[in-house]
Design a protein around this motif. Sequence first.
Motif, PDB file in Angstrom:
ATOM      1  N   ALA A 152       0.818  -1.211   0.000  1.00 27.17           N
ATOM      2  CA  ALA A 152       0.000   0.000   0.000  1.00 27.17           C
ATOM      3  C   ALA A 152       0.851   1.260   0.000  1.00 27.17           C
ATOM      4  CB  ALA A 152      -0.916   0.004   1.223  1.00 27.17           C
ATOM      5  N   PRO A 175      -5.485   2.161  -0.329  1.00 32.34           N
ATOM      6  CA  PRO A 175      -6.675   1.408   0.087  1.00 32.34           C
ATOM      7  C   PRO A 175      -8.003   2.117  -0.166  1.00 32.34           C
ATOM      8  CG  PRO A 175      -4.949   1.162   1.721  1.00 32.34           C
ATOM      9  CD  PRO A 175      -4.460   2.196   0.740  1.00 32.34           C
ATOM     10  N   ASP A 176      -8.073   3.425   0.025  1.00 27.68           N
ATOM     11  CA  ASP A 176      -9.354   4.115  -0.159  1.00 27.68           C
ATOM     12  C   ASP A 176      -9.861   4.028  -1.602  1.00 27.68           C
ATOM     13  OD1 ASP A 176      -9.680   4.768   2.485  1.00 27.68           O
ATOM     14  OD2 ASP A 176      -8.942   6.824   2.288  1.00 27.68           O
ATOM     15  N   ALA A 179     -10.945   0.449  -2.336  1.00 26.78           N
ATOM     16  CA  ALA A 179     -12.231   0.141  -1.713  1.00 26.78           C
ATOM     17  C   ALA A 179     -13.390   0.771  -2.494  1.00 26.78           C
ATOM     18  CB  ALA A 179     -12.247   0.622  -0.270  1.00 26.78           C
ATOM     19  N   GLN A 189     -17.102  -3.263   1.603  1.00 28.02           N
ATOM     20  CA  GLN A 189     -16.070  -3.514   2.610  1.00 28.02           C
ATOM     21  C   GLN A 189     -16.665  -4.054   3.902  1.00 28.02           C
ATOM     22  OE1 GLN A 189     -12.550  -0.878   3.094  1.00 28.02           O
ATOM     23  NE2 GLN A 189     -13.334  -0.534   5.151  1.00 28.02           N
ATOM     24  N   ARG A 192     -10.848  -3.904   7.123  1.00 27.81           N
ATOM     25  CA  ARG A 192      -9.604  -3.435   6.505  1.00 27.81           C
ATOM     26  C   ARG A 192      -8.486  -3.523   7.532  1.00 27.81           C
ATOM     27  NH1 ARG A 192      -8.994   2.534   3.788  1.00 27.81           N
ATOM     28  NH2 ARG A 192     -10.984   1.816   2.907  1.00 27.81           N
ATOM     29  N   VAL A 194      -4.349  -2.385   7.671  1.00 28.22           N
ATOM     30  CA  VAL A 194      -3.130  -1.842   7.075  1.00 28.22           C
ATOM     31  C   VAL A 194      -2.051  -1.929   8.149  1.00 28.22           C
ATOM     32  CG1 VAL A 194      -2.009   0.129   6.002  1.00 28.22           C
ATOM     33  CG2 VAL A 194      -4.448  -0.275   5.601  1.00 28.22           C
ATOM     34  N   ALA A 207      -1.569  -3.892   2.998  1.00 27.40           N
ATOM     35  CA  ALA A 207      -3.003  -3.731   3.204  1.00 27.40           C
ATOM     36  C   ALA A 207      -3.746  -5.031   2.921  1.00 27.40           C
ATOM     37  CB  ALA A 207      -3.549  -2.634   2.308  1.00 27.40           C
ATOM     38  N   HIS A 208      -4.804  -5.249   3.702  1.00 23.54           N
ATOM     39  CA  HIS A 208      -5.758  -6.325   3.457  1.00 23.54           C
ATOM     40  C   HIS A 208      -7.155  -5.706   3.436  1.00 23.54           C
ATOM     41  CE1 HIS A 208      -2.356  -8.764   4.697  1.00 23.54           C
ATOM     42  NE2 HIS A 208      -3.004  -9.858   4.362  1.00 23.54           N
ATOM     43  N   LEU A 209      -7.908  -5.971   2.397  1.00 24.84           N
ATOM     44  CA  LEU A 209      -9.302  -5.548   2.323  1.00 24.84           C
ATOM     45  C   LEU A 209     -10.180  -6.787   2.204  1.00 24.84           C
ATOM     46  CD1 LEU A 209      -9.290  -2.513  -0.172  1.00 24.84           C
ATOM     47  CD2 LEU A 209      -9.295  -2.461   2.318  1.00 24.84           C
ATOM     48  N   VAL A 211     -13.990  -7.909   1.606  1.00 21.99           N
ATOM     49  CA  VAL A 211     -15.241  -7.359   1.072  1.00 21.99           C
ATOM     50  C   VAL A 211     -16.231  -8.493   0.820  1.00 21.99           C
ATOM     51  CG1 VAL A 211     -14.120  -5.359   0.034  1.00 21.99           C
ATOM     52  CG2 VAL A 211     -14.425  -7.428  -1.321  1.00 21.99           C
TER      53      VAL A 211
END
Length: 214
Positions: A152, A175-176, A179, A189, A192, A194, A207-209, A211
């Motif tokens: 990230a 990340p934003d 997402a 989402q 999250r 980071v 980063a991990h997202l 969803v």
Amino acid sequence: MIEPDFLHTTRTAYDSVAVQYAELFANALDDYPLDRAMLSAFADLVRADGAGTVADVGCGPGHVTALLHRLGLTAFGVDLSAEMIAIARAAHPELRFDVGSMTALALEDGELGGVLARYSIIHTPPERLPEVFAEFHRVLVPGGHLLLAFPAHDKPSELAEAFDHKVALAYRWSPDPVAELLRETGLLQVARMVREPEENERAFQQAHLLVRKA
């Protein structure tokens, strides 16, 4: 159909380093407890929703696919690199591994309960990322989960930032905006994470997202 240049370049690059890559990352998750926690949470959510099949997209030598299996999921791996898939099949003969691309998965609509894309979007040109997310959305069952992991950067106004990857051109992602792209695709989402880099990583946040398909 003509294959996009970035897929050909990525496949060729990983074919050439498959053996070294497999040796280097065989036990990589041992050093990342937070990453393991996100994978465990992902597995818990998929199981809670009925334990549908999970695709580990960009599976490489298959060590994370095997972890998903140990976490109780019916998991299989997909990777561009035939050399990586050959190593994965040899190391984990009890599991399924297919050569394929995340831009066009050989799966039916709504076939999967979950998709893992752990550092596998990093070689995707930014303009192609919505296409990849649309494909993830297509193959997920309603309510299915996707877990993304990626290096990230912290510039919310910029989706991607290229960096010098040792194998092929790669991108760090903010990340934003990622997402938001996911939301526009219908992937909402759930969580999250980071984290700061570990001592053995490059000086990038990770980063991990997590969803869920609406």
